[in-house]
Design an enzyme around this catalytic site. Structure first.
Site, PDB file in Angstrom:
ATOM      1  N   PHE A 150       0.887  -1.055  -0.012  1.00 50.41           N
ATOM      2  CA  PHE A 150      -0.008  -0.110   0.049  1.00 50.41           C
ATOM      3  C   PHE A 150       0.728   1.260   0.171  1.00 50.41           C
ATOM      4  O   PHE A 150       0.316   2.424   0.131  1.00 50.41           O
ATOM      5  CB  PHE A 150      -0.853   0.062   1.040  1.00 50.41           C
ATOM      6  CG  PHE A 150      -1.768  -1.238   1.218  1.00 50.41           C
ATOM      7  CD1 PHE A 150      -3.118  -0.910   0.418  1.00 50.41           C
ATOM      8  CD2 PHE A 150      -1.576  -2.463   1.673  1.00 50.41           C
ATOM      9  CE1 PHE A 150      -3.961  -2.143   0.501  1.00 50.41           C
ATOM     10  CE2 PHE A 150      -2.510  -3.327   1.874  1.00 50.41           C
ATOM     11  CZ  PHE A 150      -3.681  -3.136   1.223  1.00 50.41           C
ATOM     12  N   ASN A 209      -7.578   0.949  -3.803  1.00 50.11           N
ATOM     13  CA  ASN A 209      -7.320   1.907  -4.680  1.00 50.11           C
ATOM     14  C   ASN A 209      -8.213   2.555  -5.459  1.00 50.11           C
ATOM     15  O   ASN A 209      -8.540   3.624  -5.730  1.00 50.11           O
ATOM     16  CB  ASN A 209      -6.035   1.278  -5.632  1.00 50.11           C
ATOM     17  CG  ASN A 209      -4.635   1.339  -5.320  1.00 50.11           C
ATOM     18  OD1 ASN A 209      -4.520   1.971  -4.261  1.00 50.11           O
ATOM     19  ND2 ASN A 209      -3.647   1.084  -6.037  1.00 50.11           N
ATOM     20  N   CYS A 261      -0.662   3.294 -10.623  1.00 51.04           N
ATOM     21  CA  CYS A 261      -1.635   2.401  -9.815  1.00 51.04           C
ATOM     22  C   CYS A 261      -2.929   2.556 -10.112  1.00 51.04           C
ATOM     23  O   CYS A 261      -3.665   1.912 -10.583  1.00 51.04           O
ATOM     24  CB  CYS A 261      -1.256   2.345  -8.303  1.00 51.04           C
ATOM     25  SG  CYS A 261       0.455   1.670  -8.101  1.00 51.04           S
ATOM     26  N   LYS A 264      -4.564   2.073 -13.662  1.00 52.13           N
ATOM     27  CA  LYS A 264      -4.404   0.358 -14.151  1.00 52.13           C
ATOM     28  C   LYS A 264      -5.136  -0.511 -13.146  1.00 52.13           C
ATOM     29  O   LYS A 264      -5.769  -1.516 -13.503  1.00 52.13           O
ATOM     30  CB  LYS A 264      -3.061  -0.045 -14.191  1.00 52.13           C
ATOM     31  CG  LYS A 264      -2.425  -0.712 -13.129  1.00 52.13           C
ATOM     32  CD  LYS A 264      -0.909  -1.427 -13.446  1.00 52.13           C
ATOM     33  CE  LYS A 264      -0.188  -1.573 -12.280  1.00 52.13           C
ATOM     34  NZ  LYS A 264      -0.832  -2.345 -11.149  1.00 52.13           N
TER      35      LYS A 264
HETATM   36  N1  NAD Z   1       4.552   2.016  -7.774  1.00 52.35           N
HETATM   37  C1  NAD Z   1       3.923   2.246  -6.855  1.00 52.35           C
HETATM   38  O1  NAD Z   1       3.653   3.079  -6.066  1.00 52.35           O
HETATM   39  C2  NAD Z   1       2.929   0.612  -6.255  1.00 52.35           C
HETATM   40  C3  NAD Z   1       2.445   0.657  -4.974  1.00 52.35           C
HETATM   41  C4  NAD Z   1       1.759  -0.440  -4.492  1.00 52.35           C
HETATM   42  C5  NAD Z   1       2.001  -1.817  -5.397  1.00 52.35           C
HETATM   43  N2  NAD Z   1       2.346  -1.519  -6.683  1.00 52.35           N
HETATM   44  C6  NAD Z   1       2.414  -2.731  -7.382  1.00 52.35           C
HETATM   45  O2  NAD Z   1       3.756  -3.351  -7.386  1.00 52.35           O
HETATM   46  C7  NAD Z   1       4.117  -4.234  -8.780  1.00 52.35           C
HETATM   47  C8  NAD Z   1       5.519  -3.525  -9.098  1.00 52.35           C
HETATM   48  O3  NAD Z   1       5.240  -1.935  -9.317  1.00 52.35           O
HETATM   49  P1  NAD Z   1       6.591  -1.040  -9.676  1.00 52.35           P
HETATM   50  O4  NAD Z   1       5.996   0.269  -9.532  1.00 52.35           O
HETATM   51  O5  NAD Z   1       7.512  -1.570  -8.656  1.00 52.35           O
HETATM   52  O6  NAD Z   1       6.985  -1.743 -11.155  1.00 52.35           O
HETATM   53  P2  NAD Z   1       8.368  -1.106 -11.898  1.00 52.35           P
HETATM   54  O7  NAD Z   1       8.227  -1.404 -13.097  1.00 52.35           O
HETATM   55  O8  NAD Z   1       8.896   0.065 -11.091  1.00 52.35           O
HETATM   56  O9  NAD Z   1       9.461  -2.340 -11.406  1.00 52.35           O
HETATM   57  C9  NAD Z   1       9.178  -3.614 -11.776  1.00 52.35           C
HETATM   58  C10 NAD Z   1      10.650  -4.447 -12.015  1.00 52.35           C
HETATM   59  O10 NAD Z   1      10.418  -5.727 -12.377  1.00 52.35           O
HETATM   60  C11 NAD Z   1      11.469  -6.020 -13.088  1.00 52.35           C
HETATM   61  N3  NAD Z   1      11.381  -7.338 -13.890  1.00 52.35           N
HETATM   62  C12 NAD Z   1      10.828  -7.277 -14.918  1.00 52.35           C
HETATM   63  N4  NAD Z   1      10.465  -8.861 -15.387  1.00 52.35           N
HETATM   64  C13 NAD Z   1      11.426  -9.246 -14.435  1.00 52.35           C
HETATM   65  C14 NAD Z   1      11.954 -10.644 -14.100  1.00 52.35           C
HETATM   66  N5  NAD Z   1      11.505 -11.706 -14.840  1.00 52.35           N
HETATM   67  N6  NAD Z   1      12.815 -10.933 -13.366  1.00 52.35           N
HETATM   68  C15 NAD Z   1      13.177  -9.915 -12.359  1.00 52.35           C
HETATM   69  N7  NAD Z   1      13.028  -8.539 -12.469  1.00 52.35           N
HETATM   70  C16 NAD Z   1      11.973  -8.390 -13.578  1.00 52.35           C
HETATM   71  C17 NAD Z   1      11.768  -4.755 -14.098  1.00 52.35           C
HETATM   72  O11 NAD Z   1      12.966  -4.523 -14.662  1.00 52.35           O
HETATM   73  C18 NAD Z   1      11.557  -3.519 -13.097  1.00 52.35           C
HETATM   74  O12 NAD Z   1      12.790  -3.204 -12.681  1.00 52.35           O
HETATM   75  C19 NAD Z   1       2.948  -3.555  -9.592  1.00 52.35           C
HETATM   76  O13 NAD Z   1       2.032  -4.876  -9.555  1.00 52.35           O
HETATM   77  C20 NAD Z   1       2.302  -2.356  -8.908  1.00 52.35           C
HETATM   78  O14 NAD Z   1       0.687  -2.459  -9.218  1.00 52.35           O
HETATM   79  C21 NAD Z   1       3.171  -0.344  -7.077  1.00 52.35           C
END
Ligand code: NAD
Length: 436
Positions: A150, A209, A261, A264
């Site tokens: 969160f 969300n 977030c 999507k």
């Molecule tokens: N950004 C936010 O504020 C937030 C908050 C809560 C939840 N989330 C959720 O968390 C998840 C991640 O979001 P994020 O913002 O950190 O995404 P992001 O795109 O910043 O990071 C994802 C990372 O995963 C890596 N990746 C892709 N495929 C891979 C693999 N096979 N092996 C290893 N690494 C791999 C990418 O290179 C990237 O660095 C999503 O589901 C998002 O909805 C995001």
């Protein structure tokens, strides 16, 4: 505890760093070799207040390591977090290819009991899919837990270190004990760790969300109505926010929600609902209102310039989807830039952190200024798109001297109407009277 975090983006890097900060031994894995290389050398890859300091400390004290190799990364781990992207697929549903791809790989690599945790935002039923993908190749014991995140970008470290609540979805007693121990240092003040089944945990994240996005779209509609009825949305906001049942937070009108977030996740929940023949009517409206709201200032801008923006130049303050982040995913400013340039206008922008990301996306389609005042030079009007603190009390004499005309279109309601009148600006904001 020995922890591996797979996916080292916003969530993965904050998660890994914060778990290292409480004394755990953390390895972060990512397929992006450049990112891993930078992080290993102590170069932080995202802007997040407070993160760099604890990242560097834990790196130095050897509690935080980075690798591109999943098999090396998970060798000694008792706990594996999946913080992988879940971007919208073409039909709006969350694309699970990253998560299920890694789950498949894990099935070929596991040799002993581990707890595998979905930290990504994933649709209901994903934990079961991850379980099945691993079990295809691994017949030993393991547990899959849903532990949605969160944190908010901009205050992510604080949110992670002092969460309002931790949601853990599992029916396994063994995993429950591991998760309870892991999070104990983060909830010493008594904030709840809420245990539930995996499906409820997965839905909790989407419901949270979507509810917040609903609050935003609701207030944006109230703001539109204020404009038509001659009411002031700031007053209405205060009036309703002092009711405990409503609360003061998340009632600010503006030019819509963006980021990685809300857009999507709302879309994915609508899609999940339709897959079980449920039409989530409120959320369809929330999305529609938000789409329109991103361009809410544009009709006023066009009207002011007699529907002819050709050859005009606009200064934009703020590009990130919200303050204190360099994240520009779905940022309203980008939608405005597209609209203005399509009409033949030029744009000169300033953002304290997000210009590099916009330059990568747009190249020289717009100008990037050294500071907020340089952006104003020869511009016909100023547009405010993100409420960075430094925009809140600007030097109005500098604005007056640099802008061609004293005109501000404010998508974040930063300034007082009476003050703007006194200063002699033409000032349009959201849900409030236009100052002439
Ligand atoms: N950004 C936010 O504020 C937030 C908050 C809560 C939840 N989330 C959720 O968390 C998840 C991640 O979001 P994020 O913002 O950190 O995404 P992001 O795109 O910043 O990071 C994802 C990372 O995963 C890596 N990746 C892709 N495929 C891979 C693999 N096979 N092996 C290893 N690494 C791999 C990418 O290179 C990237 O660095 C999503 O589901 C998002 O909805 C995001």
């Amino acid at each position: 505890m020995k922890i591996t975090v797979v996916g080292t983006g916003y969530v993965g890097l904050v998660t890994g760093t914060c778990f290292a900060e409480t004394g755990n031994d953390v390895t972060c894995v990512d397929i992006d070799a450049d990112k891993i290389n930078k992080l290993s050398k102590g170069e932080i890859t995202i802007y997040e207040p407070g993160l760099e300091k604890i990242f560097l400390r834990n790196l130095k004290e050897n509690r935080l390591r980075f690798t591109t190799s999943l098999s090396d990364g998970i060798k000694d781990a008792a706990i594996i977090f999946l913080a992988l992207p879940t971007p919208p697929g073409e039909d709006g549903s969350a694309d699970l290819k990253y998560i299920l791809g890694v789950a498949d790989d894990l099935g070929k690599m596991l040799t002993d009991y581990k707890v595998i945790i979905d930290k990504s935002t994933v649709p209901v039923g994903t934990a079961e899919k991850v379980q099945a993908a691993i079990a295809k190749n691994y017949k030993g014991e393991f547990d899959v837990v849903s532990n949605p995140e969160f944190l908010r970008e901009g205050v992510a470290v604080d949110d992670f270190m002092k969460p309002d609540r931790v949601v853990i979805g599992t029916n396994s007693e063994r995993a429950r004990k591991v998760m309870g121990d892991l999070y104990a240092p983060f909830v010493r003040q008594g904030n709840p760790v809420i245990f539930m089944d995996e499906r409820s945990a997965e839905l909790t994240k989407y419901a949270a969300n979507s509810f917040l996005a609903t609050k935003i779209s609701f207030m944006n509609e109230v703001a539109r109505l204020c404009e038509k009825l001659g009411a002031d949305v700031d007053m209405v906001r205060r009036g309703i926010g002092s009711d405990d049942r409503i609360g003061r937070r998340f009632l600010f009108p503006g030019i819509g929600y963006g980021g990685s977030c809300f857009p999507k996740d709302v879309q994915a929940l609508v899609k999940s609902s339709s897959e079980v023949n449920y039409d989530f009517e409120i959320l369809n409206a929330v999305m529609k209102v938000n789409e329109d709201q991103k361009l809410h200032l544009i009709p006023g801008i066009k009207k002011y310039f007699n529907n002819n923006l050709k050859g005009k130049k606009f200064a934009i303050w703020g590009l990130a989807f919200k303050p204190n982040t360099d994240d520009i995913r779905e940022a309203p400013a980008l939608y405005m830039i597209d609209e203005l340039t399509k009409e033949g206008a030029a744009v000169s922008a300033f953002d304290p952190e997000a210009m590099k990301n916009v330059r990568n996306l747009m190249g020289d389609k717009i100008e990037f200024a050294e500071n907020q005042y340089d952006a104003l030079k020869d511009a016909d009007a100023l547009i405010i798109a993100t409420e960075w603190n430094e925009f809140r009390t600007p030097d109005f004499s500098k604005i007056t001297n640099s802008l061609k005309n004293k005109i501000i279109f404010d998508g974040r309601n930063l300034f007082d109407l009476a003050a703007m009148k006194e200063l002699g600006f033409h000032y349009e904001s959201v849900g409030r009277a236009t100052v002439n």
